[in-house]
Write a protein that holds these residues in place. Structure first.
Motif, PDB file in Angstrom:
ATOM      1  N   LYS A 146       8.218  -0.429   4.034  1.00 56.09           N
ATOM      2  CA  LYS A 146       7.121   0.480   3.717  1.00 56.09           C
ATOM      3  C   LYS A 146       7.377   1.216   2.404  1.00 56.09           C
ATOM      4  N   GLY A 147       8.617   1.679   2.220  1.00 60.24           N
ATOM      5  CA  GLY A 147       8.949   2.387   0.992  1.00 60.24           C
ATOM      6  C   GLY A 147       8.909   1.480  -0.223  1.00 60.24           C
ATOM      7  N   LEU A 148       9.373   0.249  -0.064  1.00 61.25           N
ATOM      8  CA  LEU A 148       9.359  -0.712  -1.159  1.00 61.25           C
ATOM      9  C   LEU A 148       7.927  -1.053  -1.549  1.00 61.25           C
ATOM     10  N   ARG A 149       7.076  -1.219  -0.548  1.00 61.22           N
ATOM     11  CA  ARG A 149       5.675  -1.532  -0.818  1.00 61.22           C
ATOM     12  C   ARG A 149       4.993  -0.366  -1.548  1.00 61.22           C
ATOM     13  N   ARG A 150       5.286   0.861  -1.124  1.00 64.14           N
ATOM     14  CA  ARG A 150       4.656   2.033  -1.743  1.00 64.14           C
ATOM     15  C   ARG A 150       5.087   2.226  -3.189  1.00 64.14           C
ATOM     16  N   THR A 151       6.332   1.928  -3.489  1.00 61.01           N
ATOM     17  CA  THR A 151       6.837   2.190  -4.835  1.00 61.01           C
ATOM     18  C   THR A 151       6.606   1.038  -5.803  1.00 61.01           C
ATOM     19  N   THR A 152       6.736  -0.206  -5.324  1.00 64.84           N
ATOM     20  CA  THR A 152       6.698  -1.348  -6.239  1.00 64.84           C
ATOM     21  C   THR A 152       5.590  -2.345  -5.950  1.00 64.84           C
ATOM     22  N   GLY A 153       5.006  -2.282  -4.765  1.00 65.65           N
ATOM     23  CA  GLY A 153       3.981  -3.247  -4.412  1.00 65.65           C
ATOM     24  C   GLY A 153       4.519  -4.516  -3.781  1.00 65.65           C
TER      25      GLY A 153
END
Length: 261
Positions: A146-153
């Motif tokens: 979730k954090g990776l998706r929010r920051t980098t897509g």
């Protein structure tokens, strides 16, 4: 995609870095399997304060073994291994690629050949091993995804995967590593933020230990370390605007991902 100095001629070699602790029952078989990975000419084992004879067994199996007298954590052990490998690079050859592997994968270590090939071929600066058949993610991996998706897509298959092959330029750009269980997700976000290309490659690694035993052994802090690592980067402004993100349906194992700059 970023790379090393192309003016340096010579064969591209690979150094395996294994950070471990109390791994006497599995380290030798993993080292032997690493020798079958194409281009590997150096295996560095960093014994992070073992209470057994892990370092001695690793040395007998043909690895360069160094030991921390007390446990400093996996991040520090990896950094020690990287420094040891760098001291053994030849000035007239390209810097070795660095292959981070767990100590307990035994004969399945040869599966990392696919990670090495992905980086040597120029497909990506960092190749990450993920399961051939993905299963349900545990809570820390869900938080990391979730954090990776929010920051980098990027929608990662297994964001906390520890099996990785990287160029030396990529490693140097993101050191020092995050501490505790934040090593891998911190590395992934920082690499993407700095313009490097990553790719997930299905590999059938077989582990002999549970994650807590083979890494820092601090089960109670795994969720907290991942959460803190991700949110520190969000607070620092690491973020790719949504209009620039690659749609999830166009992502997946084998497809390189990078953040537009």
């Amino acid at each position: 995609m970023s790379g090393d100095d192309e003016s340096v001629k010579g064969p591209q070699r690979v150094a395996v870095i294994i950070a471990c602790r109390d791994a006497r029952t599995c380290i030798a078989s993993t080292i032997r399997a690493c020798r079958a990975i194409p281009a590997v000419d150096l295996v560095v084992v960093v014994d992070d304060g073992s209470e057994d004879n892990t370092a001695q067994i690793a040395r007998s199996a043909g690895a360069v073994a160094v030991r921390h007298s007390v446990s400093r954590g996996r991040a520090s052990a990896l950094e020690t291994g990287i420094k040891v490998a760098a001291m053994r690079d030849r000035a007239d050859w390209p810097p070795r690629l660095l292959l981070f592997l767990d100590p307990d994968i035994g004969e399945s270590a040869v599966e990392a050949s696919a990670l090495v090939e992905a980086v040597i071929s120029g497909l990506a600066d960092c190749a990450i091993g993920v399961p051939v058949t993905p299963g349900k993610l545990d809570t820390p991996n869900q938080v990391a995804r979730k954090g990776l998706r929010r920051t980098t897509g990027w929608y990662s298959t297994l964001p906390l995967s520890t099996q990785r092959c990287l160029t030396r330029a990529a490693v140097n750009a993101v050191m020092p590593f995050s501490s505790g269980w934040g090593v891998d997700i911190g590395m992934t976000i920082d690499l993407l933020a700095k313009g490097f290309t990553l790719v997930e490659i299905p590999c059938d690694f077989q582990h002999m230990m549970d994650p807590v035993h083979r890494h820092d052994g601090r089960k109670g802090t795994r969720y907290g370390d991942v959460w803190l690592t991700v949110n520190m980067r969000r607070l620092a402004g690491t973020r790719l605007p949504r209009p620039l993100r690659t749609p999830i349906e166009d992502q997946g194992p084998g497809i390189p991902y990078t953040m537009p700059r």
